[in-house]
Scaffold this active site. Sequence first.
Site, PDB file in Angstrom:
ATOM      1  N   ASP A  52     111.676 124.269 120.896  1.00  0.00           N
ATOM      2  CA  ASP A  52     110.413 124.251 121.630  1.00  0.00           C
ATOM      3  C   ASP A  52     110.332 123.137 122.654  1.00  0.00           C
ATOM      4  O   ASP A  52     110.907 122.084 122.475  1.00  0.00           O
ATOM      5  CB  ASP A  52     109.233 124.021 120.674  1.00  0.00           C
ATOM      6  CG  ASP A  52     109.034 125.178 119.763  1.00  0.00           C
ATOM      7  OD1 ASP A  52     109.564 126.250 120.071  1.00  0.00           O
ATOM      8  OD2 ASP A  52     108.356 125.006 118.748  1.00  0.00           O
ATOM      9  N   PRO A  66      85.602 116.044 120.578  1.00  0.00           N
ATOM     10  CA  PRO A  66      86.205 115.414 121.757  1.00  0.00           C
ATOM     11  C   PRO A  66      86.337 113.898 121.602  1.00  0.00           C
ATOM     12  O   PRO A  66      87.044 113.253 122.375  1.00  0.00           O
ATOM     13  CB  PRO A  66      85.233 115.755 122.894  1.00  0.00           C
ATOM     14  CG  PRO A  66      84.388 116.871 122.391  1.00  0.00           C
ATOM     15  CD  PRO A  66      84.356 116.754 120.891  1.00  0.00           C
ATOM     16  N   GLU A  80      74.643 120.163 119.325  1.00  0.00           N
ATOM     17  CA  GLU A  80      75.016 118.954 120.083  1.00  0.00           C
ATOM     18  C   GLU A  80      75.930 118.039 119.270  1.00  0.00           C
ATOM     19  O   GLU A  80      76.563 117.149 119.816  1.00  0.00           O
ATOM     20  CB  GLU A  80      73.754 118.188 120.516  1.00  0.00           C
ATOM     21  CG  GLU A  80      73.220 118.620 121.871  1.00  0.00           C
ATOM     22  CD  GLU A  80      73.185 120.135 122.044  1.00  0.00           C
ATOM     23  OE1 GLU A  80      73.983 120.648 122.852  1.00  0.00           O
ATOM     24  OE2 GLU A  80      72.378 120.816 121.383  1.00  0.00           O
TER      25      GLU A  80
HETATM   26  C1  JA5 Z   1      83.352 120.663 120.837  1.00  0.00           C
HETATM   27  C2  JA5 Z   1      79.552 121.047 118.881  1.00  0.00           C
HETATM   28  O1  JA5 Z   1      88.873 118.700 122.148  1.00  0.00           O
HETATM   29  C3  JA5 Z   1      88.062 119.701 122.595  1.00  0.00           C
HETATM   30  C4  JA5 Z   1      86.870 119.853 121.742  1.00  0.00           C
HETATM   31  C5  JA5 Z   1      85.631 120.294 122.146  1.00  0.00           C
HETATM   32  C6  JA5 Z   1      84.690 120.349 121.071  1.00  0.00           C
HETATM   33  C7  JA5 Z   1      85.204 119.945 119.870  1.00  0.00           C
HETATM   34  S1  JA5 Z   1      86.881 119.498 120.056  1.00  0.00           S
HETATM   35  N1  JA5 Z   1      84.260 120.003 118.906  1.00  0.00           N
HETATM   36  C8  JA5 Z   1      83.122 120.443 119.506  1.00  0.00           C
HETATM   37  C9  JA5 Z   1      81.859 120.599 118.796  1.00  0.00           C
HETATM   38  O2  JA5 Z   1      80.791 121.000 119.521  1.00  0.00           O
HETATM   39  O3  JA5 Z   1      81.762 120.351 117.629  1.00  0.00           O
END
Ligand code: JA5
Length: 252
Positions: free
Chosen positions: A168, A88, A115
């Site tokens: 699209d 994120p 985490e």
């Molecule tokens: C959670 C350990 O863009 C939405 C995303 C959520 C998320 C991503 S990308 N990577 C992870 C993660 O959680 O590695």
Amino acid sequence: MRFDVFTLLPEVIEPYLQSSILKRARQAGLLEVNVHNIRDWTTDKHHVCDDTPYGGGGGMVMKPDPIFKAVEGVLGAPPSCPVFLLTPQGRTFNQQVAQELTQYDHLALLCGRYEGIDERVREYLVTDEISIGDFVLTGGELPALVLIDAVARLVPGVLGDPLGAENDSFTSGLLEYPHYTRPPEFRGWQVPEVLLSGDHARIARWRREQSLLRTWQRRPDLLEKVDLTEADRLYLRNLERAQRAGKKDQDG
Ligand code: JA5
């Protein structure tokens, strides 16, 4: 185009790739996806990939050693292609980013769990960080599949249709017009007459106006960046005028 996916949950990646379009692309040799289980590069008896965070606090952190060994074991040191982390905290993915990524013929995708991952992986192994939107997930596997799907379908030949992705949403910069198929009447609901008319110029204009209408109603922000003809502008001005007249009606 080749993708190497590094994950602790390889079993969630492969089934989606065995669905119709991506499966055919792989069989045709247009798309290669290799899925690697990071746990296979652990050397301890219990194949541990996580540990407690320095400094305390809740949750677990992915250890750096199995990740470096996995990525460097497959791709060399330094890796022979860009290494994308799904997080994120990354740059937000969209159609333009998908288009940009088609310039690469080989990408590595690293999926986090727990985490998060030890910061040294980001600093010394990862070259780019991508988010698919502002929400939390349990790991990067679904974002990796989203990225592969969006990029692979832009690779020439992956969509059977030679017009491919040209029509699209977001390629034109507008939302798509409504689609209909047979029957012409379903439960008393009619297909718009214009689509049955055989008048291709009228159909093209109707579809363009429907795209403009939907975009104006739902995603007016998109209209700022799109190429509009004089006929498009006239149609949008009329929408604005009708809206103002409607608002005044409600007041009065
Ligand atoms: C959670 C350990 O863009 C939405 C995303 C959520 C998320 C991503 S990308 N990577 C992870 C993660 O959680 O590695």
